[in-house]
Design a protein around this motif. Structure first.
Motif, PDB file in Angstrom:
ATOM      1  N   ASN A  13       0.831  -1.197   0.000  1.00  0.00           N
ATOM      2  CA  ASN A  13       0.000   0.000   0.000  1.00  0.00           C
ATOM      3  C   ASN A  13       0.867   1.249   0.000  1.00  0.00           C
ATOM      4  O   ASN A  13       1.972   1.245   0.558  1.00  0.00           O
ATOM      5  CB  ASN A  13      -0.883   0.018   1.258  1.00  0.00           C
ATOM      6  N   HIS A  56       0.356   1.679  10.413  1.00  0.00           N
ATOM      7  CA  HIS A  56       0.653   0.585  11.338  1.00  0.00           C
ATOM      8  C   HIS A  56       1.769  -0.270  10.749  1.00  0.00           C
ATOM      9  O   HIS A  56       2.164  -0.080   9.597  1.00  0.00           O
ATOM     10  CB  HIS A  56      -0.599  -0.249  11.652  1.00  0.00           C
ATOM     11  N   ASP A  60       2.725  -5.015   4.600  1.00  0.00           N
ATOM     12  CA  ASP A  60       2.149  -4.397   3.397  1.00  0.00           C
ATOM     13  C   ASP A  60       2.002  -2.884   3.531  1.00  0.00           C
ATOM     14  O   ASP A  60       1.548  -2.205   2.607  1.00  0.00           O
ATOM     15  CB  ASP A  60       0.801  -5.058   3.023  1.00  0.00           C
ATOM     16  N   HIS A  61       2.432  -2.337   4.695  1.00  0.00           N
ATOM     17  CA  HIS A  61       2.396  -0.889   4.897  1.00  0.00           C
ATOM     18  C   HIS A  61       3.776  -0.290   5.184  1.00  0.00           C
ATOM     19  O   HIS A  61       3.956   0.923   5.085  1.00  0.00           O
ATOM     20  CB  HIS A  61       1.423  -0.534   6.024  1.00  0.00           C
ATOM     21  N   ASP A 139      -7.578  -1.404   6.761  1.00  0.00           N
ATOM     22  CA  ASP A 139      -7.054  -2.217   7.859  1.00  0.00           C
ATOM     23  C   ASP A 139      -7.830  -1.958   9.150  1.00  0.00           C
ATOM     24  O   ASP A 139      -7.284  -1.497  10.141  1.00  0.00           O
ATOM     25  CB  ASP A 139      -5.553  -1.954   8.047  1.00  0.00           C
ATOM     26  N   HIS A 187     -10.149  -7.121   8.812  1.00  0.00           N
ATOM     27  CA  HIS A 187     -10.380  -6.220   7.680  1.00  0.00           C
ATOM     28  C   HIS A 187     -11.861  -6.007   7.427  1.00  0.00           C
ATOM     29  O   HIS A 187     -12.685  -6.884   7.692  1.00  0.00           O
ATOM     30  CB  HIS A 187      -9.708  -6.787   6.432  1.00  0.00           C
ATOM     31  N   HIS A 212      -7.753  -1.564  -0.652  1.00  0.00           N
ATOM     32  CA  HIS A 212      -7.321  -2.805   0.015  1.00  0.00           C
ATOM     33  C   HIS A 212      -8.208  -3.993  -0.339  1.00  0.00           C
ATOM     34  O   HIS A 212      -8.488  -4.864   0.501  1.00  0.00           O
ATOM     35  CB  HIS A 212      -7.280  -2.585   1.537  1.00  0.00           C
TER      36      HIS A 212
HETATM   37 ZN   LIG Z   1      -2.887  -3.878   5.006  1.00  0.00          ZN
END
Ligand SMILES: [Zn+2]
Ligand SMILES: [Zn+2]
Length: 253
Positions: A13, A56, A60-61, A139, A187, A212
């Motif tokens: 992301n 966070h 993936d971040h 998220d 999610h 997402h």
């Molecule tokens: Zn994520």
């Protein structure tokens, strides 16, 4: 104020928010090299970035945060809980913020808010130029009153639509992953996102972007149906943030 996405989903992301001389990269789940390539596709260089804001610590971040911040000397904004998960050599780059207090990074005002998600101290944001508001929510396992309040009255919403419940139930994920994704600390599913849209004030909304999306447990057509019903608008009006392409700049009028 304008915004764009470098890509969105469980493989990475990165969201851009820009106003005046300030451009923020919210999360960098792509390798620094990949992020540089994707920035070029929206006519930016990492040199143009003002700061990285981190929601966070999930990979993936944050995958590319360390290398990108050090290479381009970018400050990193994170909650204390998130910052504690970043490597010690980023200490001098980190600016901690509280999930409950507004702060500014140059020309952009940021209103963070806490979200239920299985991370240390996850935060999502409403960005403002003092007038218009861009709300970002991904998220998140369930909607809370704080979230409803924060996202009401935005001109743009970047809203998680992670999975379709039936597709998740019938899909190939192992049971523990199905449970994790669908739990209140996981999610947001399409229907949860749709009922949020029905509940909050969307009268000022100029852009809605679904974020997402799961590549295995969702389909853009389902999201468009749910969102357009919730907002009583044409399906064509619903934007989808693609995992590979993100979306290009959108302006708030
Ligand atoms: Zn994520
Ligand atoms: Zn996460």
């Amino acid at each position: 104020m304008r915004f764009a996405s470098l890509g969105s989903g469980s493989r990475g992301n990165g969201t851009l928010v820009s106003h005046g001389n300030t451009t923020l990269l919210v999360d960098c789940g792509f390798s620094a090299k990949e992020a540089e390539k994707r920035l070029e596709q929206v006519a930016l260089s990492a040199k143009d970035l003002t700061a990285i804001v981190v929601t966070h610590e999930h990979a993936d971040h944050i995958n590319g945060v360390r290398v990108l911040a050090r290479k381009y000397q970018l400050p990193i904004y994170a909650t204390a809980g998130t910052a504690g998960c970043l490597t010690a050599d980023l200490k001098d780059y980190i600016h901690e913020f509280s999930c409950h207090e507004q702060f500014e990074i140059d020309d952009i005002e940021i209103n963070p808010f806490p979200v239920p998600h299985d991370a240390r101290e996850p935060s999502q944001f409403v960005f403002s130029d003092g007038g218009a508001k861009v709300g970002l929510l991904t998220d998140v396992g369930m909607i809370t009153p704080i979230i409803e309040q924060a996202l009401s009255g935005c001109q743009a919403l970047l809203l998680e639509a992670n999975h379709d419940l039936t597709m998740l139930d019938n899909g190939e994920y192992p049971d523990h992953l199905k449970y994790r994704v669908g739990s209140k600390m996981g999610h947001l599913n399409n229907l949860q996102a749709g009922s949020l849209l029905k509940k909050i004030d969307t009268t000022e909304l100029q852009h809605i972007m679904a974020m997402h999306l799961s590549e295995k447990n969702n389909h853009p057509d389902i999201v468009k149906t749910v969102f357009s019903e919730a907002l009583e608008c044409e399906q064509d009006w619903i934007g989808i943030a693609d995992q590979n392409l993100g979306f290009t700049w959108r302006d708030i009028a």
